[in-house]
Write an enzyme that holds these catalytic residues in place. Structure first.
Site, PDB file in Angstrom:
ATOM      1  N   HIS A   1       2.111 -10.015  -6.431  1.00 25.53           N
ATOM      2  CA  HIS A   1       3.112  -9.106  -5.869  1.00 25.53           C
ATOM      3  C   HIS A   1       4.188  -9.852  -5.054  1.00 25.53           C
ATOM      4  O   HIS A   1       5.354  -9.854  -5.396  1.00 25.53           O
ATOM      5  CB  HIS A   1       2.443  -8.089  -4.934  1.00 25.53           C
ATOM      6  CG  HIS A   1       1.337  -7.299  -5.532  1.00 25.53           C
ATOM      7  ND1 HIS A   1       1.512  -6.305  -6.463  1.00 25.53           N
ATOM      8  CD2 HIS A   1       0.003  -7.357  -5.309  1.00 25.53           C
ATOM      9  CE1 HIS A   1       0.347  -5.776  -6.777  1.00 25.53           C
ATOM     10  NE2 HIS A   1      -0.587  -6.381  -6.103  1.00 25.53           N
TER      11      HIS A   1
HETATM   12  O1  RIB Z   1       0.635  -3.501  -2.659  1.00 30.64           O
HETATM   13  C1  RIB Z   1       0.705  -4.904  -2.621  1.00 30.64           C
HETATM   14  C2  RIB Z   1       1.116  -5.379  -1.272  1.00 30.64           C
HETATM   15  O2  RIB Z   1       0.136  -5.001  -0.313  1.00 30.64           O
HETATM   16  C3  RIB Z   1       1.201  -6.911  -1.176  1.00 30.64           C
HETATM   17  O3  RIB Z   1       2.171  -7.269  -0.240  1.00 30.64           O
HETATM   18  C4  RIB Z   1      -0.167  -7.289  -0.696  1.00 30.64           C
HETATM   19  O4  RIB Z   1      -0.157  -8.530   0.038  1.00 30.64           O
HETATM   20  C5  RIB Z   1      -0.470  -6.161   0.242  1.00 30.64           C
HETATM   21  O5  RIB Z   1       0.156  -6.452   1.487  1.00 30.64           O
END
Ligand code: RIB
Ligand code: CA
Length: 311
Positions: free
Chosen positions: A240
């Site tokens: 992500h």
């Molecule tokens: O949904 C994914 C996000 O939530 C990313 O930033 C992961 O590190 C969590 O913080």
């Protein structure tokens, strides 16, 4: 001229990879500082993890600040089931030796932006938006000084990852998300619709393991099961947060549309849901670029090439 950025983060496995990618781009990005926020794990751990990752990459010179220890309004929710109790499950990094800066992270953001020229600093948000929202509430004049907010946040057709409706970074502090989305600051969102296309599969892990650097080995450790297979039953863990940095380095990797994005801050059922007006069916003004298509192979070419440059 390198682009000046501040990273606000809750490491977090994918946050750690994003920080490494930013450190591997000194020609393109000047990383001014990192501000830790409570998120995946409590603040005491996220701020320590930021310092541990910087030391792994040989960059204890970069300032680290601790920001807010809880969301603006609601109680904290964490994600140890994804990131482990340490926040970096699978990777044992030593206690940091570099100091944490004494100034509160919110005050650092305000002071750094107050002395910056308008449009000089880009804010890269990798976790809940609590720190920046608090800074905007405390010092609204900093808004026009922010070049752009680039935030891993939200979801549309992909649905949520922490509730059926909500992505974690927004659900963890929906009130902060509303402050940002209502701010008028140029904002680019990288939602689950995009980041779920970018997975560290078994084949990509094999390629990663051929890179002989501590940084590459750390990423492989974070994204492998004990038997060495890819996370999520071989589907591969989604990267992500590194998408935020990759977007700055190679904007053509991801595409989307400038639309209106609103956030649910009241409903117990859909709290933190991002309501993305992709087809323009409302008269709500566009307030964000919502990126939803990824060149995943191009992303991993970039990531692996840069990880090879680190120690
Ligand atoms: O949904 C994914 C996000 O939530 C990313 O930033 C992961 O590190 C969590 O913080
Ligand atoms: Ca994160």
């Amino acid at each position: 001229m390198a682009r000046k950025i501040i990273i606000d983060t809750d490491p977090g496995k994918d946050d750690a990879v994003a920080i490494l990618l930013a450190l591997a781009a000194p020609q393109e990005l000047e990383l001014l500082a990192l501000v830790a926020v409570a998120g995946n794990v409590p603040l005491a751990r996220t701020e320590s993890n930021v310092r541990r990752v910087l030391e792994l990459a040989g960059r204890p010179d970069i300032p680290v600040y601790a920001g807010c220890a809880r969301p603006l309004v609601r109680p904290p929710i964490t994600a140890e089931h994804v990131h482990g109790d340490t926040g970096l499950h699978g990777l044992d990094l030593p206690e940091p030796r570099m100091p944490l800066r004494p100034e509160h992270g919110v005050d650092y953001l305000i002071n750094a932006l107050c002395v910056a020229s308008p449009g000089e600093i880009t804010l890269c948000l990798l976790g809940p938006a609590t720190n920046l929202a608090m800074a905007l509430v405390k010092a609204p004049d900093i808004g026009p000084r922010i070049a752009e907010i680039v935030w891993m946040a939200g979801a549309r057709s992909e649905g949520g990852n922490v509730t059926p409706a909500a992505e974690y970074n927004v659900h963890a502090d929906p009130d902060a998300a509303k402050v940002l989305l209502d701010s008028g600051i140029p904002t680019t969102l990288l939602p689950l619709d995009l980041t779920h296309q970018v997975r560290l599969t078994d084949a990509r892990l094999d390629r990663l393991r051929r890179i002989d650097t501590a940084a590459a080995r750390a990423v492989a450790a974070l994204y492998s099961n004990a038997d060495g297979t890819a996370l999520q039953g071989g589907l591969g863990g989604p990267l992500h947060d590194p998408c935020v940095i990759a977007h700055l380095l190679r904007p053509g990797l991801f595409t989307g549309r400038r639309i209106n994005v609103a956030v649910e801050t009241a409903s117990p059922l859909t709290l933190g849901m991002t309501v993305a007006d992709w087809s323009g069916v409302t008269d709500r003004p566009a307030n964000a670029v919502f990126l939803n298509r990824a060149d995943a192979d191009g992303f991993f070419d970039l990531l692996f090439e840069r990880l090879a440059r680190l120690p």
